[in-house]
Scaffold this active site. Structure first.
Site, short mmCIF file in Angstrom:
data_model
loop_
_atom_site.label_atom_id
_atom_site.label_comp_id
_atom_site.label_asym_id
_atom_site.label_seq_id
_atom_site.Cartn_x
_atom_site.Cartn_y
_atom_site.Cartn_z
CD GLU A 51 8.26 12.02 -15.83
OE1 GLU A 51 7.83 12.80 -16.71
OE2 GLU A 51 8.86 12.43 -14.81
CE LYS A 75 11.19 19.96 -12.44
NZ LYS A 75 10.14 19.29 -11.74
CG HIS A 89 -1.72 -1.22 1.42
ND1 HIS A 89 -2.98 -1.44 0.89
CD2 HIS A 89 -1.41 -2.36 2.09
CE1 HIS A 89 -3.40 -2.64 1.24
NE2 HIS A 89 -2.47 -3.22 1.97
CB SER A 133 13.10 22.27 -16.09
OG SER A 133 12.36 23.46 -16.24
#
Ligand code: ARG
Length: 460
Positions: A291, A284, A157, A278
């Site tokens: 992804e 970043k 979980h 970025s």
């Protein structure tokens, strides 16, 4: 647009828009080698069986060899107005060798031809796919070998559960990829069946030798039912399903990578070569590879759906809907191959923050089950031990301490069975190494798991 081979029955030529709409050459041209080799085997067999003159068979084979060499060398361009790769090759052959070229399609239909080409092409893709999957599995094993002692929180979980090692956690993915390899091996049995000789749907009146064609093309068997042979795209669905599952595995792993390199987790750092920046936020470092792998899983699953839905309503035998199979399976193949190789590079080059993983494992009372087990080993029933440990966890939360920093008096308040050795029992490494059951996270069990994986990778 050249005159259609089937023009005889028609009074008008095909509308240019319909020609474009109907044509598959943009995407089926990638099967040109399989198409030409299939035609060579077919022509050779026609010559050997006396269905065409041996000299004509020789001329066809020589002509096809020339076309193959020219396409390989980029000296011959695909005609975008051709209906498909099959028509294109036959047209060029006839232009080059004259009338003998018109005999190639004897005892054959494009329906069995396309079934052959696609089986043959996909069968030839399997070794490369297996290589990519094996490589990824080996990369995972190498990272695991370096982290057999790296304690981390095991979760359910997404909550801290029990302590495991980084090795054991990532080897779960190695097991998934090993199963994917097994599925590809199994699928090969069904890909390895040769459909040529099924004709349009009802075989042929010519005395062809299907076995001869199969063995020339290194197929182990020939199809059993001509109608099934030209209608069957189960092998395409099966491959898309294998690829979808590969991508689901990559996607789950990607999701963890994305979490792990967030500042909240900070379990790992991706190599600069496998992360991106970025355009506006200078600080970043984004996990774009992970992804994109997660995103590509969606499109491969979409390809599987396209194939299933395309097939579900079409009557036997061949229907033109089936032409849609190619873009879907080629897209699934291309994207899975890309994802497999890029993802492996990312895993191979990532840095694991062992100290952060250890510190995370010290939070969240991961050793609570071991505390209960300690009491069970002293003779208490598990349910009572569980309840007492729950009380200890409550005390520890109130004091803002991990379990192992409670005093012996705190432990003994809950049960007199606790003695000084509880501290050794709560040590995270001891907790992990105590779980030495076959398949468990203990270092000894993980060593065994890696040995089995390496052995199975050789035979899968
Ligand atoms: N381009 C077709 C396909 O990819 C080849 C088979 C065409 N057969 C036919 N009878 N139209 O499925």
């Amino acid at each position: 647009m050249a005159e259609k081979m089937w023009a005889g029955r028609f009074q008008k030529s095909l509308d240019a828009g319909v020609n474009d709409f109907n044509s598959s050459i943009k995407f089926d041209s990638r099967m040109y080698q399989e198409d030409i080799k299939g035609s060579m085997a077919h022509a050779t067999m026609l010559g050997a069986e006396g269905i065409i003159e041996p000299s004509e068979a020789d001329a066809i084979v020589a002509g096809l060899e020339g076309i193959l060499a020219d396409l390989d060398a980029g000296k011959l361009a695909f005609d975008p107005t051709s209906e498909d790769i099959h028509m294109f090759v036959e047209t060029v052959l006839t232009e080059r060798i004259g009338d003998a070229g018109k005999r190639l399609h004897t005892a054959r239909s494009r329906n069995d031809q396309v079934a052959l080409d696609l089986r043959y092409y996909l069968k030839n893709q399997v070794p490369e796919l297996k290589e990519l999957l094996s490589n990824l599995t080996e990369v995972i094993i190498t990272q695991a070998e370096a982290h057999k002692k790296t304690i981390m929180p095991g979760m359910t979980h997404l909550q801290h559960g029990q302590p495991v090692t980084f090795a054991h956690h990532i080897l779960a993915y190695a097991q998934m990829f090993l199963r994917d390899l097994g599925r590809l091996s199994d699928l090969t049995k069904r890909l390895d069946v040769m459909p040529l000789g099924s004709g349009a749907l009802a075989g042929t009146t010519y005395p062809i030798d299907r076995e001869k064609v199969a063995s020339a093309l290194h197929f182990s068997a020939v199809t059993e039912n001509s109608i099934d042979a030209v209608s069957d795209r189960d092998f395409v669905v099966e491959l898309a399903s294998c690829l979808s599952l590969v991508m689901v595995h990559i996607s789950r792993f990607s999701e963890e990578i994305i979490l792990w390199c967030s500042s909240e987790f900070n379990y790992i750092e991706l190599d600069d070569a496998f992360a991106t920046g970025s355009s506006i936020m200078p600080q970043k470092k984004n996990p774009d590879v992970a992804e994109l792998c997660r995103g590509k899983a969606a499109r491969v699953i979409g390809d599987l759906n396209t194939l299933l839905i395309m097939l579900k309503g079409i009557p036997l035998a061949y229907d033109k809907d089936m032409q849609e199979d190619k873009e879907a399976i080629f897209d699934a193949l291309d994207n899975t191959k890309l994802a497999l190789s890029t993802f492996a590079g990312m895993i191979e080059s990532m840095t694991v923050h062992t100290d952060v993983l250890k510190a995370a494992a010290q939070k969240g009372y991961l050793n609570a089950t071991d505390c209960a087990d300690y009491l069970v080993k002293k003779g208490l029933p598990f349910r009572s031990a569980y309840k007492m440990t729950g009380e200890l966890v409550h005390t520890a939360i109130e004091k803002g301490l991990p379990l192992e920093e409670l005093s012996l008096a705190d432990f003994q308040k809950v049960s007199p069975e606790f003695t000084e050795d509880i501290y050794a029992a709560l040590d995270l490494t001891a907790c992990v190494n105590g779980r030495a059951t076959y398949g468990g996270p203990a270092e000894s069990a993980v060593t065994n798991q890696i040995a089995n994986l390496k052995k199975n990778l050789k035979t899968v």
